[in-house]
Design an enzyme around this catalytic site. Structure first.
Site, mmCIF file in Angstrom:
data_model
loop_
_atom_site.group_PDB
_atom_site.id
_atom_site.type_symbol
_atom_site.label_atom_id
_atom_site.label_comp_id
_atom_site.label_asym_id
_atom_site.label_seq_id
_atom_site.Cartn_x
_atom_site.Cartn_y
_atom_site.Cartn_z
ATOM 1 N N GLU A 52 0.846 -1.200 0.000
ATOM 2 C CA GLU A 52 0.000 0.000 0.000
ATOM 3 C C GLU A 52 0.881 1.249 0.000
ATOM 4 O O GLU A 52 2.030 1.212 0.452
ATOM 5 C CB GLU A 52 -0.909 -0.063 1.247
ATOM 6 C CG GLU A 52 -1.823 1.099 1.485
ATOM 7 C CD GLU A 52 -2.843 1.379 0.393
ATOM 8 O OE1 GLU A 52 -2.434 1.568 -0.759
ATOM 9 O OE2 GLU A 52 -4.046 1.447 0.720
ATOM 10 N N ASP A 53 0.346 2.348 -0.520
ATOM 11 C CA ASP A 53 1.101 3.602 -0.504
ATOM 12 C C ASP A 53 1.039 4.233 0.886
ATOM 13 O O ASP A 53 2.041 4.653 1.438
ATOM 14 C CB ASP A 53 0.592 4.579 -1.584
ATOM 15 C CG ASP A 53 -0.912 4.825 -1.526
ATOM 16 O OD1 ASP A 53 -1.617 4.151 -0.732
ATOM 17 O OD2 ASP A 53 -1.397 5.679 -2.275
ATOM 18 N N ASP A 90 -3.871 5.416 6.416
ATOM 19 C CA ASP A 90 -4.337 6.635 7.084
ATOM 20 C C ASP A 90 -5.210 6.210 8.270
ATOM 21 O O ASP A 90 -4.689 5.845 9.310
ATOM 22 C CB ASP A 90 -5.073 7.465 6.019
ATOM 23 C CG ASP A 90 -5.486 8.849 6.476
ATOM 24 O OD1 ASP A 90 -4.816 9.417 7.339
ATOM 25 O OD2 ASP A 90 -6.485 9.369 5.960
ATOM 26 N N PHE A 115 -1.417 16.061 4.776
ATOM 27 C CA PHE A 115 -1.645 15.485 3.462
ATOM 28 C C PHE A 115 -0.349 15.477 2.647
ATOM 29 O O PHE A 115 0.390 16.459 2.627
ATOM 30 C CB PHE A 115 -2.730 16.264 2.726
ATOM 31 C CG PHE A 115 -3.314 15.502 1.572
ATOM 32 C CD1 PHE A 115 -4.273 14.522 1.805
ATOM 33 C CD2 PHE A 115 -2.904 15.746 0.275
ATOM 34 C CE1 PHE A 115 -4.808 13.799 0.745
ATOM 35 C CE2 PHE A 115 -3.436 15.030 -0.789
ATOM 36 C CZ PHE A 115 -4.389 14.062 -0.552
ATOM 37 N N ARG A 148 0.959 12.141 -8.828
ATOM 38 C CA ARG A 148 1.432 10.752 -8.692
ATOM 39 C C ARG A 148 2.810 10.537 -9.308
ATOM 40 O O ARG A 148 3.556 9.661 -8.904
ATOM 41 C CB ARG A 148 0.462 9.778 -9.384
ATOM 42 C CG ARG A 148 -0.903 9.697 -8.733
ATOM 43 C CD ARG A 148 -1.640 8.470 -9.261
ATOM 44 N NE ARG A 148 -3.062 8.509 -9.006
ATOM 45 C CZ ARG A 148 -3.631 8.134 -7.862
ATOM 46 N NH1 ARG A 148 -2.890 7.718 -6.863
ATOM 47 N NH2 ARG A 148 -4.932 8.192 -7.719
HETATM 48 P P1 IMP Z 1 -7.562 4.972 4.920
HETATM 49 O O1 IMP Z 1 -8.645 4.005 4.525
HETATM 50 O O2 IMP Z 1 -8.106 6.126 5.707
HETATM 51 O O3 IMP Z 1 -6.402 4.297 5.624
HETATM 52 O O4 IMP Z 1 -7.042 5.639 3.585
HETATM 53 C C1 IMP Z 1 -6.129 5.049 2.796
HETATM 54 C C2 IMP Z 1 -6.133 5.635 1.404
HETATM 55 O O5 IMP Z 1 -6.424 7.041 1.407
HETATM 56 C C3 IMP Z 1 -4.762 5.510 0.803
HETATM 57 O O6 IMP Z 1 -4.639 4.327 0.075
HETATM 58 C C4 IMP Z 1 -4.656 6.745 -0.070
HETATM 59 O O7 IMP Z 1 -5.112 6.452 -1.365
HETATM 60 C C5 IMP Z 1 -5.561 7.754 0.567
HETATM 61 N N1 IMP Z 1 -4.797 8.733 1.388
HETATM 62 C C6 IMP Z 1 -4.729 8.810 2.734
HETATM 63 N N2 IMP Z 1 -3.934 9.815 3.147
HETATM 64 C C7 IMP Z 1 -3.462 10.388 2.020
HETATM 65 C C8 IMP Z 1 -2.529 11.478 1.775
HETATM 66 O O8 IMP Z 1 -1.971 12.134 2.679
HETATM 67 N N3 IMP Z 1 -2.287 11.745 0.470
HETATM 68 C C9 IMP Z 1 -2.845 11.050 -0.566
HETATM 69 N N4 IMP Z 1 -3.700 10.038 -0.377
HETATM 70 C C10 IMP Z 1 -4.006 9.697 0.890
HETATM 71 MG MG MG Z 2 -4.055 3.882 -1.816
#
Ligand code: IMP
Ligand code: MG
Length: 179
Positions: A102-103, A106, A155, A168
């Site tokens: 995963e990138d 969050d 962010f 990206r």
């Molecule tokens: P989560 O479900 O809240 O953990 O969100 C995960 C997804 O939200 C990641 O796979 C990203 O695609 C996106 N995301 C969360 N934080 C960021 C950020 O700071 N920049 C860009 N994308 C983010």
């Molecule tokens: Mg993602």
């Protein structure tokens, strides 16, 4: 480039491509040790993980399979809270050693959803590799086994991560400048 402008926001350089590369090498070394004599099935989460997947697996010296799945949870900068799997897995994971790539983790909702979905396929093992994680906002209980960088709750874009589809392609990671 120290500052980039994407739509209405400014971002400043935060983690360089050299730092990313060094850290990915450390993570790959760990994976190479942990899975000695085993085949690994890497599953990347689109779109954000395409770049980290590409660089990470070049440093992995095991026999491995690479797949991508697609999940959606973000609209601009705000989490919608709910996640859904858009593009599923057509292949059998039963008995395989799976590593999710995963990138960024969050809130952890995406990862929790993906893990629960993949566990139903009864893999032999399931681990998580993530480029970034925001520990302050993480609500999950799942351990991130291979984490490159924990970061504060700001962010970020670049190296696969986007702001409304942009950024990206940046080779470094940039952090939002609050104005
Ligand atoms: P989560 O479900 O809240 O953990 O969100 C995960 C997804 O939200 C990641 O796979 C990203 O695609 C996106 N995301 C969360 N934080 C960021 C950020 O700071 N920049 C860009 N994308 C983010
Ligand atoms: Mg993602």
């Amino acid at each position: 480039m120290e500052i980039v402008q994407l739509l209405d926001k400014k971002f400043q350089k935060y983690i360089s491509s050299e730092e990313i590369d060094n850290r990915l090498q450390e993570i790959a070394n760990q994976i190479n040790e942990d899975y000695v004599n085993k085949d690994v099935y890497f599953i990347g989460i689109l779109n954000g993980a395409f770049m980290v997947m590409s660089d990470l697996i070049k440093k992995v010296n095991l026999n491995c399979t690479i797949k991508f799945i697609r999940v959606s949870s973000y609209d601009g900068m705000k989490s919608k809270g709910a996640v859904k799997l858009l593009l599923g897995l057509d292949e059998e994971l039963k008995g395989k050693h799976v590593v999710i790539v995963e990138d960024i983790v969050d809130t952890g909702l995406t990862m929790q959803y993906v893990c629960e979905s993949l566990q139903q396929h009864e893999p032999a093992s399931l681990k998580i590799a993530s480029l970034l994680m925001k520990p302050e906002v993480y609500k999950g209980s799942i351990k991130i086994d291979y984490l490159c960088f924990p970061i504060p709750n700001k962010f970020v874009v670049g190296y696969g991560l986007d702001y409304d589809g942009l950024g990206r392609n940046l080779k470094d990671i940039y952090q939002l400048v609050e104005e």
